[in-house]
Design an enzyme around this catalytic site. Structure first.
Site, PDB file in Angstrom:
ATOM      1  N   ASP A  88      -0.978  -0.939  12.908  1.00 48.71           N
ATOM      2  CA  ASP A  88      -0.477   0.291  13.508  1.00 48.71           C
ATOM      3  C   ASP A  88      -0.770   1.465  12.583  1.00 48.71           C
ATOM      4  O   ASP A  88      -0.916   1.300  11.363  1.00 48.71           O
ATOM      5  CB  ASP A  88       1.020   0.194  13.822  1.00 48.71           C
ATOM      6  CG  ASP A  88       1.876  -0.024  12.587  1.00 48.71           C
ATOM      7  OD1 ASP A  88       1.511  -0.872  11.730  1.00 48.71           O
ATOM      8  OD2 ASP A  88       2.919   0.644  12.448  1.00 48.71           O
ATOM      9  N   GLU A 123       4.539  -1.361  11.045  1.00 46.78           N
ATOM     10  CA  GLU A 123       4.895  -1.045   9.663  1.00 46.78           C
ATOM     11  C   GLU A 123       5.208   0.439   9.515  1.00 46.78           C
ATOM     12  O   GLU A 123       6.080   0.825   8.745  1.00 46.78           O
ATOM     13  CB  GLU A 123       3.768  -1.437   8.712  1.00 46.78           C
ATOM     14  CG  GLU A 123       4.148  -1.420   7.232  1.00 46.78           C
ATOM     15  CD  GLU A 123       3.967  -0.056   6.547  1.00 46.78           C
ATOM     16  OE1 GLU A 123       4.459   0.127   5.424  1.00 46.78           O
ATOM     17  OE2 GLU A 123       3.311   0.831   7.151  1.00 46.78           O
TER      18      GLU A 123
END
Length: 378
Positions: A79, A138
């Site tokens: 991400d 994250e």
């Protein structure tokens, strides 16, 4: 299965081309799975969690070595933060200009994941077991990301001996810094109830702002520590004040504030929350602590030496061991095994026109390969 490493640049471009603003799902995991499967990895993808912090997609891939061999894990996230505006080229259309690869995630941290894939391809299967621990969350709340991956790894008995997280730790040039620990992080919401009233009649009211100001003054003066051999001093910062009073002649009914404490391994999040709560109650308020991660340290030793040796062998530089910076998913992985972070230069991470030197991608893949081989050799 081929042991010929795929071109790192092509791997990185393919990952960057998958829009994956946190929480990432779908296409970018399809891409990574397609890169790992031909290398002999068994890929398991799963989705966990509910709104507002979920659902989150995660990936665990493992290629088993001989029975009883050591297990080395690469960890990271696919991400990325939102790209923002005014890029010189489209953030999810990777482009090489000069000697740099541009695109959101080039540094943080699709470039490192590409280097990990290339490194794994260069490590013979008979050397030992290699796994990939990859989350899609994250950069977000991280509630259903690496925590869920750890639960999965424990359930299937896939606990690594060592783990390397590919966060962009280098500062001025590739290889100058590795992270052997991180400070803990807690945010604490404060609220003080008062009694509203007219400012001309303060004896008929109870001003919560006055209480909050005294509370915050005592909290800022609260002694924490002077740092340790490996950690800088802990710090408490006031990050928000809120009253929301539109009237100039009214004493408000309540006042709120928020604190952020970054702390070293002399403290725990729970202990700091209790100290803040006691001071808040003393001034007639309440505190709601949320711990985002505890401080941890992988003491300098065989693992950090192994990484430093690999960096020096490839680029003639020995990285400095550091614990500075924010939090990462290493704060969870440290519960499984010793963990160290090492990766690309972080100068452009989270910025417009994020970019990585193409030569650094190739060098990082070679370093990761050396690290994995040495870690598996024991």
């Amino acid at each position: 299965m081929s042991n010929t490493p795929p071109p790192v640049l092509e791997l990185a471009e393919a990952l960057i081309a998958c829009p994956s603003v946190t929480p990432a799902a779908g296409l970018v995991f399809d891409c990574l799975e397609a890169q790992l499967t031909p290398l002999g990895f068994a890929v398991h993808r799963f989705i966990t969690g509910e709104a507002p912090d979920g659902p989150v997609e995660n990936l665990f891939a493992i290629r088993h070595g001989p029975e009883g061999s050591r297990h080395f894990a690469f960890a990271g996230h696919v991400d990325v933060v939102p790209p923002g505006d005014d890029w010189a080229s489209a953030p999810f259309a990777p482009e090489v200009r000069g000697n740099l690869l541009y695109g959101r995630g080039a540094v943080d941290m699709k470039g490192a994941i590409a280097a990990m894939v290339a490194a794994a391809a260069a490590v013979p299967q008979e050397a030992g077991t290699i796994s990939f621990v990859i989350t899609g969350d994250e950069e977000g709340p991280a509630k259903y990301g690496t925590v869920a991956l750890i639960e999965h790894m424990r359930a299937v008995g896939a606990i690594p001996d060592l783990c390397l997280v590919g966060e962009p730790t280098s500062v001025n040039w590739l290889g100058d810094t590795m992270k052997i620990g991180r400070r803990g992080s807690t945010n604490i919401w404060l609220e003080v109830e008062g009694k509203e009233g007219h400012v001309a009649y303060p004896h008929l009211a109870d001003n919560p702002i006055t209480k909050l100001v005294h509370m915050l003054a005592e909290l800022k003066a609260m002694p924490l520590d002077d740092g340790t051999d490996w950690f800088q001093a802990s710090n408490l910062e006031i990050t928000d004040l809120s009253v929301g009073n539109p009237a100039t002649n009214v004493i408000p009914a309540r006042a709120q504030a928020r604190l952020s404490i970054r702390f070293n391994d002399l403290h725990t999040g729970k202990g700091l929350g209790e100290r803040v709560s006691a001071i808040a109650e003393k001034h007639g308020g309440k505190a709601r602590p949320v711990v985002y991660g505890e401080a941890f340290l992988t003491p300098p030793g065989a693992f950090s030496q192994l990484i430093a040796d690999a960096v020096e062998a490839e680029i003639g530089l020995r990285p400095e061991a550091s614990t500075t910076g924010g939090t990462s998913d290493a704060r969870f992985l440290k519960d499984l095994c010793p963990v160290i972070e090492f990766g690309l230069c972080n100068a452009t991470m989270h910025k417009r026109d994020e970019a990585v030197a193409v030569a650094d991608l190739d060098a990082l893949a070679r370093i990761y390969s050396r690290v994995a081989l040495a870690a598996l050799a024991g």
